[in-house]
Design an enzyme around this catalytic site. Structure first.
Site, mmCIF file in Angstrom:
data_model
loop_
_atom_site.group_PDB
_atom_site.id
_atom_site.type_symbol
_atom_site.label_atom_id
_atom_site.label_comp_id
_atom_site.label_asym_id
_atom_site.label_seq_id
_atom_site.Cartn_x
_atom_site.Cartn_y
_atom_site.Cartn_z
ATOM 1 N N GLN A 133 40.270 41.230 17.347
ATOM 2 C CA GLN A 133 40.680 39.990 16.686
ATOM 3 C C GLN A 133 40.861 40.237 15.191
ATOM 4 O OE1 GLN A 133 40.911 36.822 18.358
ATOM 5 N NE2 GLN A 133 41.885 36.260 16.453
ATOM 6 N N PHE A 134 42.038 40.747 14.809
ATOM 7 C CA PHE A 134 42.261 41.110 13.408
ATOM 8 C C PHE A 134 42.143 39.919 12.464
ATOM 9 C CE2 PHE A 134 46.511 39.687 14.355
ATOM 10 C CZ PHE A 134 47.002 39.220 13.146
ATOM 11 N N THR A 135 42.348 38.697 12.964
ATOM 12 C CA THR A 135 42.297 37.521 12.089
ATOM 13 C C THR A 135 40.890 37.243 11.560
ATOM 14 O OG1 THR A 135 42.085 35.998 13.959
ATOM 15 C CG2 THR A 135 44.322 36.460 13.158
#
Length: 147
Positions: free
Chosen positions: A78-80
């Protein structure tokens, strides 16, 4: 490296409508990898996660770890989680590691978790549909930079 850990009764991940992985009781973990993360960050998070006492004991007190009571982990990249929201209303993701380096760290994170707890991955870089039935709800955020 940031991990958002949710105690779940059930969690699943689909890509393009196809079920990729599913767990019953355990953790759904969203993991965001920072451009400065290394294997040391993985070691820190894995130790914290598998020993995190957020399952109820016999008296109903959160005093047991996933090692004590079993369960599985569904791990979702989950790069966010690495979003910088200090300026304006559009998040910046310059702190998120991308590409092959991020994939390698994500896979190593899952491999090390799997040494302790059965760990199933999402699909790195894919547009995923994650279903979570949160238990409690209990949600904990751990940042390896906040040691």
């Amino acid at each position: 490296m940031k991990a958002l850990i949710q105690r779940v009764k059930n969690s699943s991940v689909k890509v393009a409508g196809k079920l990729i992985n599913e767990i019953d009781e355990g953790f759904n973990i969203l993991v965001g990898i920072n451009v400065n993360d290394t294997v040391d960050d993985i070691e820190y998070l894995v130790h914290k996660i598998v020993n995190l006492r957020i399952f109820d004991d016999e008296e109903g007190v959160m005093n047991k770890s996933i090692l004590d009571c079993g369960g599985k982990i569904l791990s979702i990249s989950q790069f966010t989680l690495q979003a910088d929201t200090k300026k304006g209303n559009r998040p910046s993701y310059v702190n998120a590691m991308n590409g092959e380096s991020a994939l390698n760290l994500y896979e190593e994170f899952n491999r090390r978790l799997n040494e302790f707890v059965p760990t199933l991955p999402g699909v790195f870089g894919a547009d995923m549909e994650v279903t979570i039935i949160n238990d409690g709800p209990v949600t904990i955020i751990i940042d390896s930079k906040d040691k």
